[in-house]
Design a protein around this motif. Structure first.
Motif, PDB file in Angstrom:
ATOM      1  N   ALA A  89       8.073  -4.398 -11.110  1.00 56.84           N
ATOM      2  CA  ALA A  89       6.742  -3.778 -11.045  1.00 56.84           C
ATOM      3  C   ALA A  89       5.802  -4.612 -10.193  1.00 56.84           C
ATOM      4  O   ALA A  89       5.071  -4.076  -9.349  1.00 56.84           O
ATOM      5  CB  ALA A  89       6.179  -3.602 -12.461  1.00 56.84           C
ATOM      6  N   ALA A  90       5.824  -5.920 -10.375  1.00 59.44           N
ATOM      7  CA  ALA A  90       4.938  -6.792  -9.600  1.00 59.44           C
ATOM      8  C   ALA A  90       5.267  -6.727  -8.109  1.00 59.44           C
ATOM      9  O   ALA A  90       4.362  -6.673  -7.266  1.00 59.44           O
ATOM     10  CB  ALA A  90       5.044  -8.227 -10.111  1.00 59.44           C
ATOM     11  N   ILE A  91       6.544  -6.692  -7.783  1.00 62.45           N
ATOM     12  CA  ILE A  91       6.948  -6.609  -6.374  1.00 62.45           C
ATOM     13  C   ILE A  91       6.558  -5.248  -5.789  1.00 62.45           C
ATOM     14  O   ILE A  91       6.106  -5.161  -4.645  1.00 62.45           O
ATOM     15  CB  ILE A  91       8.452  -6.895  -6.209  1.00 62.45           C
ATOM     16  N   ALA A  92       6.708  -4.178  -6.577  1.00 57.70           N
ATOM     17  CA  ALA A  92       6.310  -2.842  -6.101  1.00 57.70           C
ATOM     18  C   ALA A  92       4.810  -2.807  -5.816  1.00 57.70           C
ATOM     19  O   ALA A  92       4.374  -2.217  -4.820  1.00 57.70           O
ATOM     20  CB  ALA A  92       6.703  -1.773  -7.128  1.00 57.70           C
ATOM     21  N   VAL A  93       4.010  -3.440  -6.663  1.00 57.64           N
ATOM     22  CA  VAL A  93       2.562  -3.518  -6.432  1.00 57.64           C
ATOM     23  C   VAL A  93       2.289  -4.317  -5.161  1.00 57.64           C
ATOM     24  O   VAL A  93       1.462  -3.912  -4.328  1.00 57.64           O
ATOM     25  CB  VAL A  93       1.831  -4.151  -7.648  1.00 57.64           C
ATOM     26  N   LEU A  94       2.985  -5.429  -4.991  1.00 55.31           N
ATOM     27  CA  LEU A  94       2.827  -6.254  -3.792  1.00 55.31           C
ATOM     28  C   LEU A  94       3.106  -5.435  -2.531  1.00 55.31           C
ATOM     29  O   LEU A  94       2.327  -5.461  -1.574  1.00 55.31           O
ATOM     30  CB  LEU A  94       3.756  -7.467  -3.860  1.00 55.31           C
ATOM     31  N   ILE A  95       4.194  -4.688  -2.534  1.00 61.81           N
ATOM     32  CA  ILE A  95       4.546  -3.850  -1.377  1.00 61.81           C
ATOM     33  C   ILE A  95       3.465  -2.807  -1.122  1.00 61.81           C
ATOM     34  O   ILE A  95       3.052  -2.581   0.010  1.00 61.81           O
ATOM     35  CB  ILE A  95       5.925  -3.199  -1.574  1.00 61.81           C
ATOM     36  N   GLY A  96       2.992  -2.159  -2.187  1.00 65.37           N
ATOM     37  CA  GLY A  96       1.926  -1.163  -2.035  1.00 65.37           C
ATOM     38  C   GLY A  96       0.665  -1.755  -1.448  1.00 65.37           C
ATOM     39  O   GLY A  96       0.022  -1.159  -0.585  1.00 65.37           O
ATOM     40  N   LEU A  97       0.297  -2.943  -1.909  1.00 65.32           N
ATOM     41  CA  LEU A  97      -0.897  -3.606  -1.378  1.00 65.32           C
ATOM     42  C   LEU A  97      -0.716  -3.990   0.089  1.00 65.32           C
ATOM     43  O   LEU A  97      -1.637  -3.841   0.899  1.00 65.32           O
ATOM     44  CB  LEU A  97      -1.237  -4.848  -2.205  1.00 65.32           C
ATOM     45  N   LEU A  98       0.465  -4.475   0.437  1.00 62.05           N
ATOM     46  CA  LEU A  98       0.734  -4.839   1.830  1.00 62.05           C
ATOM     47  C   LEU A  98       0.683  -3.613   2.737  1.00 62.05           C
ATOM     48  O   LEU A  98       0.092  -3.648   3.812  1.00 62.05           O
ATOM     49  CB  LEU A  98       2.085  -5.536   1.955  1.00 62.05           C
ATOM     50  N   LEU A  99       1.306  -2.514   2.281  1.00 66.09           N
ATOM     51  CA  LEU A  99       1.329  -1.289   3.094  1.00 66.09           C
ATOM     52  C   LEU A  99      -0.059  -0.671   3.261  1.00 66.09           C
ATOM     53  O   LEU A  99      -0.359  -0.081   4.295  1.00 66.09           O
ATOM     54  CB  LEU A  99       2.296  -0.260   2.503  1.00 66.09           C
ATOM     55  N   SER A 100      -0.891  -0.807   2.235  1.00 64.99           N
ATOM     56  CA  SER A 100      -2.229  -0.220   2.306  1.00 64.99           C
ATOM     57  C   SER A 100      -3.231  -1.135   3.008  1.00 64.99           C
ATOM     58  O   SER A 100      -4.364  -0.740   3.244  1.00 64.99           O
ATOM     59  CB  SER A 100      -2.735   0.106   0.896  1.00 64.99           C
ATOM     60  N   GLY A 101      -2.825  -2.350   3.303  1.00 65.92           N
ATOM     61  CA  GLY A 101      -3.734  -3.296   3.941  1.00 65.92           C
ATOM     62  C   GLY A 101      -4.754  -3.882   2.984  1.00 65.92           C
ATOM     63  O   GLY A 101      -5.754  -4.434   3.404  1.00 65.92           O
ATOM     64  N   ALA A 102      -4.496  -3.763   1.692  1.00 71.09           N
ATOM     65  CA  ALA A 102      -5.450  -4.236   0.689  1.00 71.09           C
ATOM     66  C   ALA A 102      -4.972  -5.502  -0.009  1.00 71.09           C
ATOM     67  O   ALA A 102      -5.478  -5.861  -1.072  1.00 71.09           O
ATOM     68  CB  ALA A 102      -5.694  -3.138  -0.344  1.00 71.09           C
TER      69      ALA A 102
END
Length: 138
Positions: A89-102
């Protein structure tokens, strides 16, 4: 209880949870439609535009996607660990944040804590279910 981490299942968990989170986002778009603020909106303005009820609904659907993903990983992965779904879950959040630029460390810590805990809970429930089925199958 924690044993050795199975990085293969952590990777599978990341894929499952990232996919479920995208599905959750699509469900939210379908439910809220035109009432969603633009993606360029300031986070505080966006939260205010959504209102408390819609913001809570979005949070619950998002957290549920991580708990369901954690349950799947806990139920299907061999061995006994609940950390794998939490890490996924933490890695999925990290990927989402990286992809969104946030991505910022603050966003990762604040945005990753509840998904991590939801992944742990789902993993725990999945492991329990796996153990119960193993006892019944014997």
């Amino acid at each position: 209880m924690f044993g050795n981490l199975d990085w293969r299942w952590i990777g599978i968990g990341v894929a499952i949870m990232f996919g479920l989170n995208i599905l959750a986002s699509l469900i939210l778009v379908a439910l809220m439609g035109d009432s969603l603020p633009p993606t360029t909106a300031d986070p505080q303005d966006a939260a205010q535009a959504l209102g408390g009820g819609r913001l809570l609904l979005g949070a619950l659907i998002g957290i549920a996607s991580f708990a369901i993903g954690g349950y799947i990983v806990g139920r299907k992965s061999p061995g006994r660990t609940i950390l794998e779904p939490g890490i996924s879950a933490a890695i999925a959040v990290l990927i989402g944040l990286l992809l969104s630029g946030a991505f910022t460390l603050g966003n990762l810590l604040t945005g990753g804590l509840l998904p991590f805990l939801a992944g742990l809970l789902g993993g725990y429930l999945g492991e329990r279910q796996q153990t119960q089925h193993a006892v019944v199958d014997r």
